[in-house]
Design an enzyme around this catalytic site. Structure first.
Site, short mmCIF file in Angstrom:
data_model
loop_
_atom_site.label_atom_id
_atom_site.label_comp_id
_atom_site.label_asym_id
_atom_site.label_seq_id
_atom_site.Cartn_x
_atom_site.Cartn_y
_atom_site.Cartn_z
N PRO A 9 0.88 -1.04 -0.20
CA PRO A 9 -0.44 0.07 -0.45
C PRO A 9 0.78 1.57 0.06
CG PRO A 9 0.02 -0.84 1.80
CD PRO A 9 0.93 -1.76 0.95
N ASN A 10 -0.22 2.25 -1.07
CA ASN A 10 0.63 3.69 -0.87
C ASN A 10 1.94 3.35 -2.23
OD1 ASN A 10 -1.33 4.64 0.76
ND2 ASN A 10 -0.39 3.83 2.50
N ARG A 17 4.72 10.66 -2.74
CA ARG A 17 4.73 10.74 -1.24
C ARG A 17 5.75 10.77 -0.39
NH1 ARG A 17 4.59 4.58 1.84
NH2 ARG A 17 3.83 4.70 2.89
N TYR A 22 11.20 8.60 1.15
CA TYR A 22 11.03 7.84 -0.11
C TYR A 22 11.52 8.64 -1.54
CZ TYR A 22 8.26 5.35 2.72
OH TYR A 22 7.19 5.36 4.43
N ASN A 71 7.44 -5.64 -0.85
CA ASN A 71 7.66 -4.77 0.23
C ASN A 71 6.63 -4.21 0.18
OD1 ASN A 71 7.91 -2.30 0.99
ND2 ASN A 71 8.96 -1.04 -0.06
N ALA A 74 3.18 -1.15 4.62
CA ALA A 74 2.85 -0.28 5.94
C ALA A 74 2.37 -2.20 6.70
CB ALA A 74 1.37 -0.07 6.48
N GLU A 95 12.35 -9.55 1.53
CA GLU A 95 11.65 -8.30 2.34
C GLU A 95 12.70 -7.31 1.83
OE1 GLU A 95 11.48 -8.35 5.67
OE2 GLU A 95 10.48 -6.44 6.64
N HIS A 97 12.72 -2.66 2.12
CA HIS A 97 12.17 -1.56 2.13
C HIS A 97 13.07 -0.50 1.80
CE1 HIS A 97 9.20 -3.13 5.08
NE2 HIS A 97 10.64 -4.41 5.11
N ARG A 104 13.68 5.00 12.36
CA ARG A 104 12.00 5.29 12.93
C ARG A 104 10.90 4.70 13.75
NH1 ARG A 104 9.17 4.56 6.66
NH2 ARG A 104 8.20 7.04 7.27
C1 DQA Z 1 8.40 1.21 3.49
C2 DQA Z 1 8.75 1.56 5.72
C3 DQA Z 1 6.80 0.93 5.87
O1 DQA Z 1 7.04 1.32 7.65
C4 DQA Z 1 5.79 2.16 5.32
O2 DQA Z 1 4.67 1.78 6.06
C5 DQA Z 1 5.43 2.19 3.97
C6 DQA Z 1 6.73 2.34 3.00
C7 DQA Z 1 9.88 1.32 2.92
O3 DQA Z 1 9.63 1.33 2.16
O4 DQA Z 1 10.23 1.72 3.72
O5 DQA Z 1 4.66 2.26 3.43
O6 DQA Z 1 8.03 -0.11 3.16
#
Ligand code: DQA
Length: 139
Positions: A9-10, A17, A22, A71, A74, A95, A97, A104
């Site tokens: 998501p997002n 964003r 990011y 990835n 959230a 995994e 990120h 964070r």
């Molecule tokens: C994320 C880190 C997560 O905590 C966050 O909710 C994201 C992006 C990252 O790629 O840094 O949406 O996965």
């Protein structure tokens, strides 16, 4: 070699964003670069904001592809369902990120993916995805 990048998501909003966290690049632009850099890999991309769709995609590809770069965004911090899907399939999952989640908020320090992933790469910006793909090539 067949590898899929799955974003949660997002991450469809990358470029717009929180650019200070990011970056400024859209994932589509970055993915085009990835395809150029890894010409020898059959690379696919899937993004969803919906947990169940992510689980279905993991199930769909998880017995035939060589690798999943995930990835879960959230959902990393909340989803037992995605963790179980990774456990259920045979394709290894890395995994990734973009940000270093350990620098964070505390709720981002928990991952339901890490215990079932082959490995974890975080904090290298979009380069985290490059590193994950490279790890499959160096097996
Ligand atoms: C994320 C880190 C997560 O905590 C966050 O909710 C994201 C992006 C990252 O790629 O840094 O949406 O996965």
């Amino acid at each position: 070699m067949k590898i899929i990048v799955i974003n949660g998501p997002n991450l469809n909003l990358l470029g717009k964003r929180e650019p200070e966290v990011y970056g400024n690049k859209t994932f589509e632009d970055y993915f085009t670069d990835l395809q150029f850099r890894f010409k020898e890999v059959q690379l696919e991309y899937f993004q969803s904001n919906i947990e169940g769709e992510l689980i279905e995609k993991i199930q769909d590809v998880g017995f035939s592809y060589d690798g999943i770069v995930l990835n879960a965004a959230a959902y990393t911090h909340t989803s037992i369902g995605i963790g179980d899907a990774i456990k259920a399939v045979t394709t290894p999952v890395i995994e990734v990120h973009i940000s270093n989640t350990h620098k964070r908020e505390e709720f981002r320090h928990i991952s339901y993916i890490s215990p079932v992933a082959r490995g974890v790469i975080l904090g290298f910006g979009l380069q985290s995805y490059d590193l994950a793909i490279q790890s499959f090539l160096q097996e």
